[in-house]
Motif scaffolding. Structure first.
Motif, mmCIF file in Angstrom:
data_model
loop_
_atom_site.group_PDB
_atom_site.id
_atom_site.type_symbol
_atom_site.label_atom_id
_atom_site.label_comp_id
_atom_site.label_asym_id
_atom_site.label_seq_id
_atom_site.Cartn_x
_atom_site.Cartn_y
_atom_site.Cartn_z
ATOM 1 N N GLU A 2 -9.887 84.799 63.375
ATOM 2 C CA GLU A 2 -11.182 85.084 62.766
ATOM 3 C C GLU A 2 -11.215 84.638 61.315
ATOM 4 O O GLU A 2 -12.201 84.100 60.831
ATOM 5 C CB GLU A 2 -11.496 86.581 62.867
ATOM 6 C CG GLU A 2 -11.815 87.024 64.302
ATOM 7 C CD GLU A 2 -12.143 88.494 64.358
ATOM 8 O OE1 GLU A 2 -12.157 89.140 63.288
ATOM 9 O OE2 GLU A 2 -12.388 89.011 65.454
ATOM 10 N N ALA A 6 -13.742 81.961 59.513
ATOM 11 C CA ALA A 6 -14.526 82.320 58.330
ATOM 12 C C ALA A 6 -14.314 81.312 57.218
ATOM 13 O O ALA A 6 -15.257 80.907 56.541
ATOM 14 C CB ALA A 6 -14.132 83.723 57.859
ATOM 15 N N HIS A 9 -16.183 78.021 57.939
ATOM 16 C CA HIS A 9 -17.638 78.060 57.827
ATOM 17 C C HIS A 9 -18.119 78.469 56.446
ATOM 18 O O HIS A 9 -19.312 78.407 56.171
ATOM 19 C CB HIS A 9 -18.225 79.020 58.875
ATOM 20 C CG HIS A 9 -18.118 78.498 60.281
ATOM 21 N ND1 HIS A 9 -18.857 77.438 60.725
ATOM 22 C CD2 HIS A 9 -17.352 78.896 61.312
ATOM 23 C CE1 HIS A 9 -18.565 77.207 61.996
ATOM 24 N NE2 HIS A 9 -17.651 78.073 62.381
ATOM 25 N N ARG A 10 -17.209 78.924 55.578
ATOM 26 C CA ARG A 10 -17.651 79.398 54.277
ATOM 27 C C ARG A 10 -18.188 78.230 53.454
ATOM 28 O O ARG A 10 -17.545 77.210 53.275
ATOM 29 C CB ARG A 10 -16.490 80.064 53.545
ATOM 30 C CG ARG A 10 -16.922 80.768 52.265
ATOM 31 C CD ARG A 10 -15.741 81.443 51.605
ATOM 32 N NE ARG A 10 -15.170 82.460 52.498
ATOM 33 C CZ ARG A 10 -13.862 82.602 52.711
ATOM 34 N NH1 ARG A 10 -13.006 81.789 52.124
ATOM 35 N NH2 ARG A 10 -13.415 83.546 53.502
ATOM 36 N N ASP A 35 -23.290 76.183 59.306
ATOM 37 C CA ASP A 35 -22.174 76.970 58.771
ATOM 38 C C ASP A 35 -22.672 78.217 58.043
ATOM 39 O O ASP A 35 -22.079 79.289 58.137
ATOM 40 C CB ASP A 35 -21.346 76.107 57.813
ATOM 41 C CG ASP A 35 -20.508 75.059 58.543
ATOM 42 O OD1 ASP A 35 -20.405 75.139 59.776
ATOM 43 O OD2 ASP A 35 -19.969 74.156 57.872
ATOM 44 N N VAL A 38 -23.652 81.074 60.407
ATOM 45 C CA VAL A 38 -22.576 81.797 61.091
ATOM 46 C C VAL A 38 -22.468 83.213 60.541
ATOM 47 O O VAL A 38 -22.312 84.182 61.289
ATOM 48 C CB VAL A 38 -21.235 81.041 60.934
ATOM 49 C CG1 VAL A 38 -20.068 81.903 61.405
ATOM 50 C CG2 VAL A 38 -21.260 79.739 61.722
ATOM 51 N N THR A 39 -22.561 83.333 59.220
ATOM 52 C CA THR A 39 -22.466 84.657 58.598
ATOM 53 C C THR A 39 -23.811 85.180 58.109
ATOM 54 O O THR A 39 -23.926 86.346 57.724
ATOM 55 C CB THR A 39 -21.490 84.610 57.395
ATOM 56 O OG1 THR A 39 -21.911 83.578 56.493
ATOM 57 C CG2 THR A 39 -20.076 84.306 57.873
ATOM 58 N N GLN A 40 -24.843 84.300 58.117
ATOM 59 C CA GLN A 40 -26.172 84.691 57.639
ATOM 60 C C GLN A 40 -27.229 84.208 58.640
ATOM 61 O O GLN A 40 -27.989 83.269 58.376
ATOM 62 C CB GLN A 40 -26.425 84.067 56.256
ATOM 63 C CG GLN A 40 -25.375 84.481 55.227
ATOM 64 C CD GLN A 40 -25.381 83.593 53.990
ATOM 65 O OE1 GLN A 40 -25.747 82.430 54.044
ATOM 66 N NE2 GLN A 40 -24.974 84.149 52.854
ATOM 67 N N ASP A 100 -26.450 85.487 47.251
ATOM 68 C CA ASP A 100 -26.978 85.109 48.563
ATOM 69 C C ASP A 100 -27.777 83.810 48.510
ATOM 70 O O ASP A 100 -28.581 83.533 49.406
ATOM 71 C CB ASP A 100 -27.880 86.227 49.112
ATOM 72 C CG ASP A 100 -27.076 87.445 49.523
ATOM 73 O OD1 ASP A 100 -25.915 87.256 49.951
ATOM 74 O OD2 ASP A 100 -27.587 88.568 49.405
#
Length: 329
Positions: A2, A6, A9-10, A35, A38-40, A100
């Motif tokens: 994981e 992360a 993709h960061r 990318d 993935v987290t947003q 953000d």
């Protein structure tokens, strides 16, 4: 695992996509947005075009939203930006980025916006290159990379045939690669390419040039007449003849050495060097020189200096095959 995903993709706060090849730039932008999502997953994407930019727009969009949420501001065509947009970008880069907010800037080429480019690089921006893909070697490398990226094996001859068939437009070449990846299995060889694109390959000047430089008069004329019949203009056929003869001269003058080394020295792909070396057996320097002069005369005629462009290109093909026959004899 994981953590590895992360890290992969960061995306940093600033991304610069630099270079004139629009297909590569579009892919880089799409990958960056993917990318980020993935987290947003609820990422808001705001696009600003240099030509339509209004002063203060960037500042307005970069301000924190009352409702929160991640934002990505994409600035297109910095190389066309007026002073207002450049000034707003420099102001945004002079302060710490919002946590953000991601700023992606696209720049095709040239010196306009250089201060912004330098500031982006100095601020640790991720730089993604989108270099121009113009030469046959560039296109062959691109196609080979498309197959490697899909974990498919393609022979050099297959890549060569594909570039000859659809290499005029990079998007069409990319689509052709994807079609072969999706619709075939196993090794992609020349026969597979001919199955899908044989008509286009036959109708190009490359097949005509190959037959002519091999001294095969009948095949060269058959392919030429087929090309003319399906609407290929004589001008690009003569241009390909000129290119192929120049390649023979370049490789013949380069001497011995590894194909890769010669290719780098003369600005060709290794498979083009190998092909030229195979063809050189039937040629002398004097014969190639006479072909160059005949092609130059044909070029003038097909571009308006003669009455019958089709006759002019037929005549130069016969001249080339005749030179081959005399030299081989």
């Amino acid at each position: 695992m994981e953590d590895e995903v992360a890290v992969h993709h960061r995306v940093p706060p600033y991304v610069l996509i630099a270079g004139p090849e629009q297909l590569l730039a579009e892919r880089a932008l799409a990958q960056t947005l993917d990318d980020l999502r993935v987290t947003q997953p609820d990422l808001e994407t705001i696009r600003l075009d240099a030509a339509a930019y209004e002063p203060g727009e960037l500042t307005l969009h970069a301000s924190p939203s009352l409702f929160g949420g991640a934002k990505c501001i994409v600035v297109h065509d910095l190389d066309e930006a007026a002073d207002d947009l450049q000034g707003d970008l420099l102001a945004a880069l002079s302060v710490d980025p919002e946590p953000d907010l991601t700023l992606v800037v696209l720049h095709k080429s040239g010196t306009r916006g250089k201060k912004v480019l330098d500031t982006l690089r100095g601020s640790g921006a991720r730089v993604i290159d989108a270099p121009a893909i113009r030469t046959d070697r560039d296109k062959a490398d691109f196609a080979a990379h498309e197959f490697r990226r899909a974990r498919r094996k393609a022979t050099g001859e297959a890549v060569h045939a594909l570039v000859e068939a659809v290499g005029k437009d990079l998007r069409e070449l990319a689509a052709a690669c994807q079609q072969l990846i999706d619709d075939t299995h196993g090794v992609i060889d020349e026969q597979v390419v001919l199955t899908y694109h044989g008509g286009k390959v036959e109708a190009t000047g490359f097949r005509v040039a190959d037959a002519a430089l091999a001294g095969d008069t009948g095949e060269a004329l058959r392919l030429l007449r087929h090309a003319i019949a399906v609407g290929v203009d004589p001008v690009p056929i003569v241009a390909v003849l000129a290119q192929q003869v120049r390649q023979l001269i370049k490789v013949g003058s380069a001497g011995r050495g590894r194909s890769a080394d010669v290719a780098r020295d003369v600005g060709m792909a290794p498979w083009q060097v190998d092909k030229a070396r195979r063809a050189l057996g039937g040629w002398s320097a004097d014969a190639l020189g006479r072909c160059v002069r005949a092609i130059a005369a044909a070029d003038l005629e097909v571009k308006g200096g003669g009455r019958d462009p089709v006759y002019a290109v037929e005549r130069v093909v016969l001249t080339i095959t005749g030179e081959h026959a005399r030299n081989s004899g």
